[in-house]
Design a protein around this motif. Sequence first.
Motif, PDB file in Angstrom:
ATOM      1  N   LYS A   1      -4.326   6.768   3.005  1.00 42.56           N
ATOM      2  CA  LYS A   1      -4.305   8.048   2.670  1.00 42.56           C
ATOM      3  C   LYS A   1      -2.875   8.888   3.961  1.00 42.56           C
ATOM      4  CE  LYS A   1      -8.695   9.626   1.353  1.00 42.56           C
ATOM      5  NZ  LYS A   1      -9.751  10.537   1.551  1.00 42.56           N
ATOM      6  N   LEU A   2      -3.085   7.835   4.403  1.00 40.19           N
ATOM      7  CA  LEU A   2      -1.580   8.094   5.643  1.00 40.19           C
ATOM      8  C   LEU A   2      -0.425   8.076   4.938  1.00 40.19           C
ATOM      9  CD1 LEU A   2      -0.638   9.168   8.541  1.00 40.19           C
ATOM     10  CD2 LEU A   2      -1.011   6.225   8.793  1.00 40.19           C
ATOM     11  N   PHE A   3      -0.392   7.275   4.726  1.00 41.09           N
ATOM     12  CA  PHE A   3       0.879   6.994   3.664  1.00 41.09           C
ATOM     13  C   PHE A   3       0.816   7.879   2.506  1.00 41.09           C
ATOM     14  CE2 PHE A   3       0.728   1.788   3.814  1.00 41.09           C
ATOM     15  CZ  PHE A   3       0.477   1.796   4.919  1.00 41.09           C
ATOM     16  N   GLN A   4       0.253   8.434   2.190  1.00 44.01           N
ATOM     17  CA  GLN A   4      -0.279   9.698   0.915  1.00 44.01           C
ATOM     18  C   GLN A   4       0.404  11.036   1.614  1.00 44.01           C
ATOM     19  OE1 GLN A   4      -2.804   9.997  -1.985  1.00 44.01           O
ATOM     20  NE2 GLN A   4      -3.779   7.704  -1.430  1.00 44.01           N
ATOM     21  N   ALA A   5      -0.093  10.727   2.983  1.00 42.34           N
ATOM     22  CA  ALA A   5       0.537  12.137   4.053  1.00 42.34           C
ATOM     23  C   ALA A   5       1.398  12.314   4.115  1.00 42.34           C
ATOM     24  CB  ALA A   5      -0.670  12.191   4.399  1.00 42.34           C
ATOM     25  N   LEU A   6       2.355  10.854   4.600  1.00 44.36           N
ATOM     26  CA  LEU A   6       3.607  10.627   5.189  1.00 44.36           C
ATOM     27  C   LEU A   6       4.536  10.895   3.846  1.00 44.36           C
ATOM     28  CD1 LEU A   6       3.235   7.541   7.419  1.00 44.36           C
ATOM     29  CD2 LEU A   6       3.967  10.057   7.923  1.00 44.36           C
ATOM     30  N   GLY A   7       4.435  10.786   2.760  1.00 38.95           N
ATOM     31  CA  GLY A   7       5.173  10.672   1.840  1.00 38.95           C
ATOM     32  C   GLY A   7       6.320  10.087   1.506  1.00 38.95           C
ATOM     33  N   GLU A   8       7.362  10.279   2.533  1.00 40.10           N
ATOM     34  CA  GLU A   8       8.031   9.284   2.622  1.00 40.10           C
ATOM     35  C   GLU A   8       8.937   9.047   4.843  1.00 40.10           C
ATOM     36  OE1 GLU A   8      11.471  10.578   0.007  1.00 40.10           O
ATOM     37  OE2 GLU A   8      12.458  11.574   1.856  1.00 40.10           O
ATOM     38  N   ARG A   9       9.532   7.939   4.482  1.00 42.45           N
ATOM     39  CA  ARG A   9       9.894   8.082   5.860  1.00 42.45           C
ATOM     40  C   ARG A   9      11.197   7.800   6.470  1.00 42.45           C
ATOM     41  NH1 ARG A   9       7.028   7.922  11.375  1.00 42.45           N
ATOM     42  NH2 ARG A   9       7.583  10.088  10.915  1.00 42.45           N
ATOM     43  N   ARG A  10      12.546   8.176   6.604  1.00 45.22           N
ATOM     44  CA  ARG A  10      13.903   8.167   6.757  1.00 45.22           C
ATOM     45  C   ARG A  10      13.587   6.997   7.777  1.00 45.22           C
ATOM     46  NH1 ARG A  10      18.188   7.716   3.900  1.00 45.22           N
ATOM     47  NH2 ARG A  10      17.690   8.929   2.118  1.00 45.22           N
ATOM     48  N   VAL A  11      14.527   5.695   8.155  1.00 44.04           N
ATOM     49  CA  VAL A  11      13.999   5.116   9.059  1.00 44.04           C
ATOM     50  C   VAL A  11      15.606   4.670   9.351  1.00 44.04           C
ATOM     51  CG1 VAL A  11      13.096   3.199  11.189  1.00 44.04           C
ATOM     52  CG2 VAL A  11      12.290   4.530   8.869  1.00 44.04           C
ATOM     53  N   PRO A  12      16.733   5.583  10.661  1.00 39.32           N
ATOM     54  CA  PRO A  12      17.926   4.783  10.642  1.00 39.32           C
ATOM     55  C   PRO A  12      17.304   3.476  11.304  1.00 39.32           C
ATOM     56  CG  PRO A  12      17.372   7.041  11.744  1.00 39.32           C
ATOM     57  CD  PRO A  12      16.127   6.685  11.378  1.00 39.32           C
ATOM     58  N   LEU A  13      18.897   2.895  11.417  1.00 38.66           N
ATOM     59  CA  LEU A  13      19.113   1.618  11.495  1.00 38.66           C
ATOM     60  C   LEU A  13      19.052   1.042  13.871  1.00 38.66           C
ATOM     61  CD1 LEU A  13      21.910  -0.119   9.499  1.00 38.66           C
ATOM     62  CD2 LEU A  13      19.122  -0.410   9.298  1.00 38.66           C
ATOM     63  N   GLU A  14      19.171   2.781  13.705  1.00 36.13           N
ATOM     64  CA  GLU A  14      19.330   2.164  15.214  1.00 36.13           C
ATOM     65  C   GLU A  14      17.791   2.341  15.571  1.00 36.13           C
ATOM     66  OE1 GLU A  14      21.194   5.739  17.467  1.00 36.13           O
ATOM     67  OE2 GLU A  14      20.768   7.110  15.795  1.00 36.13           O
ATOM     68  N   ALA A  15      17.418   3.200  15.169  1.00 38.47           N
ATOM     69  CA  ALA A  15      15.851   3.438  15.490  1.00 38.47           C
ATOM     70  C   ALA A  15      14.936   1.573  15.511  1.00 38.47           C
ATOM     71  CB  ALA A  15      14.649   3.695  14.394  1.00 38.47           C
ATOM     72  N   ILE A  16      15.604   0.639  14.795  1.00 32.71           N
ATOM     73  CA  ILE A  16      14.698  -0.576  13.915  1.00 32.71           C
ATOM     74  C   ILE A  16      15.338  -1.946  15.402  1.00 32.71           C
ATOM     75  CG2 ILE A  16      14.644  -2.193  12.494  1.00 32.71           C
ATOM     76  CD1 ILE A  16      15.263  -0.250  10.500  1.00 32.71           C
ATOM     77  N   GLU A  17      14.295  -2.266  15.781  1.00 30.98           N
ATOM     78  CA  GLU A  17      14.013  -3.460  16.822  1.00 30.98           C
ATOM     79  C   GLU A  17      14.748  -4.745  15.780  1.00 30.98           C
ATOM     80  OE1 GLU A  17      13.874  -4.130  21.793  1.00 30.98           O
ATOM     81  OE2 GLU A  17      11.868  -4.291  20.011  1.00 30.98           O
ATOM     82  N   GLY A  18      13.753  -5.189  15.279  1.00 32.44           N
ATOM     83  CA  GLY A  18      13.804  -7.235  14.480  1.00 32.44           C
ATOM     84  C   GLY A  18      13.162  -6.295  13.456  1.00 32.44           C
ATOM     85  N   VAL A  19      13.358  -7.639  12.562  1.00 31.97           N
ATOM     86  CA  VAL A  19      12.245  -7.487  11.169  1.00 31.97           C
ATOM     87  C   VAL A  19      11.600  -8.717  11.190  1.00 31.97           C
ATOM     88  CG1 VAL A  19      13.075  -7.482   8.724  1.00 31.97           C
ATOM     89  CG2 VAL A  19      14.355  -6.652   9.696  1.00 31.97           C
TER      90      VAL A  19
END
Length: 298
Positions: free
Chosen positions: A47-65
Amino acid sequence: MRGEGTEKLVPHTMSRMGDVLAGFHAAWEFGSDSVLIRYERGIRTPKLFQALGERRVPLEAIEGVTLAPGKRGTVVLRIELRPGADPLMEAASGQLKESSDPYRLVLPAERETLAEYYADELRAQLTESGPAERHLVAAPEVPLQFKAYDGKATFDGTAVAFRWFWTGASSAKWKAGDQRFPVGELSGVEWRSPEVFEGHLRLLRRDAGAPPAQADQDPAAVVFGLGYGPVHESLPFAAAVLAAVRNCAPVPAVSTARARRDPADIAERIRHLGELHQAGLVTDEEFSSKKAELLAEL
């Protein structure tokens, strides 16, 4: 020369806008400067995913994968954010269950090679690490509201309001009355998951003393319970408030005129106040003062 039946897995690079990697419950679209995560709306989707709908994550916010084996023939691709980059994860403070982590993409094990390719390509584009000085992922949009066990919480972008339920609110909260907290008066938010004992949402106020130890005695907090304040409602709410506090945008002027209240609601509150008075939980002076305040709202 490739042998017969050999397949070229990835005919293009991730720098091309629009590459999509679909998994269970979500799909990641890779762009030149961000990853757009779109969540499904099926009945099995958290349900949390449904509530969020979508998220745009800038590359500068990402530290690792990371890429790791999952359960029952799956692999999990996960984005690791820089601390403080996302108000949602900052508010969650490590309390989300693994299945509700919005930055995990679960894929069938046979797609591991493709997932590994995207993980490598994404890592190659990362240039930032360490705590972020500001939120880089957008907070859930306002207005937001949810029902806690002892009251209704609303947030319009400039102030948080708590309206107590007579069936659940403590006498301390009834004595204090309904509450309104402009963002400029807050220093942060404390969210304790409703999936654990003593879950609550507490507003941390600037220039205020230590709050009561118990959230049910604190007029700056609402408490959760079975069916009240679920994660998919209370966590986005907490994240939006936290983002507003961090941004500390000027609060628009609000009319000081007191809105007229429903007479039936006022009568019900006076009745409950009378019950507290008869039970000895409210003094004669407190009863008279609070009753006068309620009558003045008519």
